[in-house]
Scaffold this motif. Structure first.
Motif, short mmCIF file in Angstrom:
data_model
loop_
_atom_site.label_atom_id
_atom_site.label_comp_id
_atom_site.label_asym_id
_atom_site.label_seq_id
_atom_site.Cartn_x
_atom_site.Cartn_y
_atom_site.Cartn_z
N MET A 1 -46.88 98.84 -75.32
CA MET A 1 -48.25 98.96 -74.81
C MET A 1 -48.25 98.67 -73.31
N ASP A 2 -48.91 99.49 -72.55
CA ASP A 2 -49.02 99.28 -71.12
C ASP A 2 -49.72 97.95 -70.81
N TYR A 3 -49.19 97.21 -69.84
CA TYR A 3 -49.73 95.88 -69.54
C TYR A 3 -51.22 95.91 -69.22
N MET A 4 -51.66 96.84 -68.41
CA MET A 4 -53.07 96.86 -68.03
C MET A 4 -53.96 97.19 -69.23
N ASP A 5 -53.46 98.05 -70.13
CA ASP A 5 -54.22 98.32 -71.34
C ASP A 5 -54.34 97.07 -72.20
N LEU A 6 -53.25 96.32 -72.27
CA LEU A 6 -53.27 95.06 -73.01
C LEU A 6 -54.26 94.09 -72.39
N LYS A 7 -54.22 93.95 -71.09
CA LYS A 7 -55.12 93.03 -70.40
C LYS A 7 -56.58 93.42 -70.62
N ASN A 8 -56.87 94.69 -70.51
CA ASN A 8 -58.25 95.15 -70.70
C ASN A 8 -58.73 94.94 -72.14
N LYS A 9 -57.83 95.18 -73.09
CA LYS A 9 -58.20 94.96 -74.49
C LYS A 9 -58.46 93.49 -74.76
N LEU A 10 -57.64 92.65 -74.18
CA LEU A 10 -57.77 91.21 -74.40
C LEU A 10 -59.06 90.68 -73.79
N THR A 11 -59.33 91.00 -72.55
CA THR A 11 -60.56 90.51 -71.92
C THR A 11 -61.80 91.13 -72.56
N GLY A 12 -61.65 92.34 -73.10
CA GLY A 12 -62.78 93.00 -73.74
C GLY A 12 -63.23 92.36 -75.04
N MET A 13 -62.44 91.43 -75.56
CA MET A 13 -62.84 90.72 -76.78
C MET A 13 -63.95 89.70 -76.51
N PHE A 14 -64.13 89.33 -75.25
CA PHE A 14 -65.02 88.23 -74.91
C PHE A 14 -66.22 88.71 -74.10
N ASP A 15 -67.26 87.92 -74.09
CA ASP A 15 -68.47 88.21 -73.34
C ASP A 15 -68.15 88.22 -71.84
N ALA A 16 -68.36 89.35 -71.18
CA ALA A 16 -67.98 89.50 -69.78
C ALA A 16 -68.75 88.53 -68.88
N GLY A 17 -70.01 88.31 -69.19
CA GLY A 17 -70.82 87.39 -68.39
C GLY A 17 -70.30 85.97 -68.47
N LYS A 18 -69.88 85.55 -69.65
CA LYS A 18 -69.35 84.20 -69.81
C LYS A 18 -68.00 84.05 -69.12
N LEU A 19 -67.16 85.09 -69.18
CA LEU A 19 -65.90 85.04 -68.46
C LEU A 19 -66.13 84.88 -66.96
N GLN A 20 -67.10 85.61 -66.46
CA GLN A 20 -67.40 85.56 -65.03
C GLN A 20 -67.96 84.19 -64.64
N ALA A 21 -68.70 83.57 -65.55
CA ALA A 21 -69.33 82.28 -65.25
C ALA A 21 -68.34 81.12 -65.24
N GLN B 1 -53.99 88.76 -83.39
CA GLN B 1 -54.08 89.86 -84.36
C GLN B 1 -55.05 90.93 -83.89
N ARG B 2 -56.15 90.54 -83.29
CA ARG B 2 -57.09 91.52 -82.74
C ARG B 2 -56.45 92.31 -81.61
N LEU B 3 -55.66 91.62 -80.80
CA LEU B 3 -54.98 92.30 -79.70
C LEU B 3 -53.99 93.34 -80.23
N ALA B 4 -53.26 92.98 -81.27
CA ALA B 4 -52.20 93.86 -81.78
C ALA B 4 -52.72 95.00 -82.63
N ARG B 5 -53.93 94.88 -83.14
CA ARG B 5 -54.45 95.86 -84.08
C ARG B 5 -54.42 97.28 -83.49
N GLY B 6 -53.74 98.18 -84.18
CA GLY B 6 -53.69 99.57 -83.77
C GLY B 6 -52.80 99.87 -82.59
N THR B 7 -51.92 98.93 -82.21
CA THR B 7 -51.10 99.11 -81.01
C THR B 7 -49.61 99.20 -81.27
N GLY B 8 -49.14 98.68 -82.39
CA GLY B 8 -47.71 98.62 -82.63
C GLY B 8 -47.04 97.41 -82.01
#
Length: 247
Positions: free
Chosen positions: A1-21, A229-236
């Motif tokens: 899996m491409d690193y940036m795709d992994l990073k985006n999938k991982l951060t996308g699991m969480f509320d963006a506003g809370k991450l920013q705060a 497990q959420r990160l790995a789902r559908g990625t191999g």
């Protein structure tokens, strides 16, 4: 899996506003553009855990805690070792505590807690615990179930005469009496956490609430595993749980 795709999938699991705060409650280290094949996961980040991740040939290490800066010199040592072994690292602390698939929620689900509500606010925008209902069970039976889930002996303080019916789960460091008071205010007869001190024992006895205490590490690992497990789902991606002491 491409690193940036992994990073985006991982951060996308969480509320963006809370991450920013709360940027200090999560982060990435030793980032380089690469293909990720093996992801290791653990609750903590120490030199021992990083060495074991290297032995497992992981490309990316996912943890709940970053190395603690108040354990003087640990963070610098861990960062050097991550660079030497070529392992990228990410941690999600408060965001994972707060998530519906996170530390307290995952442990509560394993215990059969239903109708969960987030409780115990901290770090301004996050919640560290959940409270909900269970099928009525005797204290010993409920404590035995927790031991089986955690795979360790736990500390048990029975202070409530009736069956366990309503439970607060504060995975990790939920040993403060102000957090326990919130459980009492939410009608909980039983409190589950991963650390204890004299005051938490005395407070639980004072208010007549059962207190069950596992290790900080093992009460939180189910949330880390759920995130992985959420990160790995559908990625191999290949997931590897990194052994660690049950602090």
């Amino acid at each position: 899996m491409d690193y940036m795709d992994l990073k985006n999938k991982l951060t996308g699991m969480f509320d963006a506003g809370k991450l920013q705060a709360a940027p200090g409650e999560w982060g990435f280290f030793n980032e380089t553009q690469r293909e990720i094949h093996r992801v290791g996961y653990a609750t903590n980040l120490t030199g021992e855990i990083i060495q074991r991740a290297g032995e497992a040939k992981v490309d990316f290490l996912l943890t709940h805690h970053d190395s603690w800066e108040f354990i003087f010199g640990l963070k610098e040592s861990c960062n050097r070792l991550l660079e030497e072994l070529g392992i990228a690292h990410a941690f999600f602390h408060a965001p994972l505590d707060d998530a519906g698939f996170g530390t307290s929620s995952s442990l509560a689900a394993a215990l059969g807690v239903k109708n969960c509500q987030k409780v115990m606010p901290y770090a301004e925008v996050f919640f560290g615990g959940v409270a909900g209902d269970v099928e009525p069970a005797g204290f010993d039976r409920f404590a035995g179930k927790l031991e089986q889930i955690l795979g360790e002996k736990i500390r048990c303080y029975q202070n409530h005469e009736g069956p366990v019916r309503r439970v607060a789960v504060a995975a990790g460091g939920g040993n403060m009496t102000n957090e326990m008071r919130i459980a009492v205010e939410n009608g909980c007869d039983t409190y589950v956490t991963g650390e204890y001190v004299l005051y938490s024992q005395q407070y639980a006895q004072h208010v007549g609430m059962n207190l069950l205490v596992g290790s900080h590490t093992n009460t939180e690992i189910l949330g880390v595993e759920s995130m992985a497990q959420r990160l790995a789902r559908g990625t191999g991606l290949k997931l590897v749980r990194i052994p660690e002491p049950n602090y």
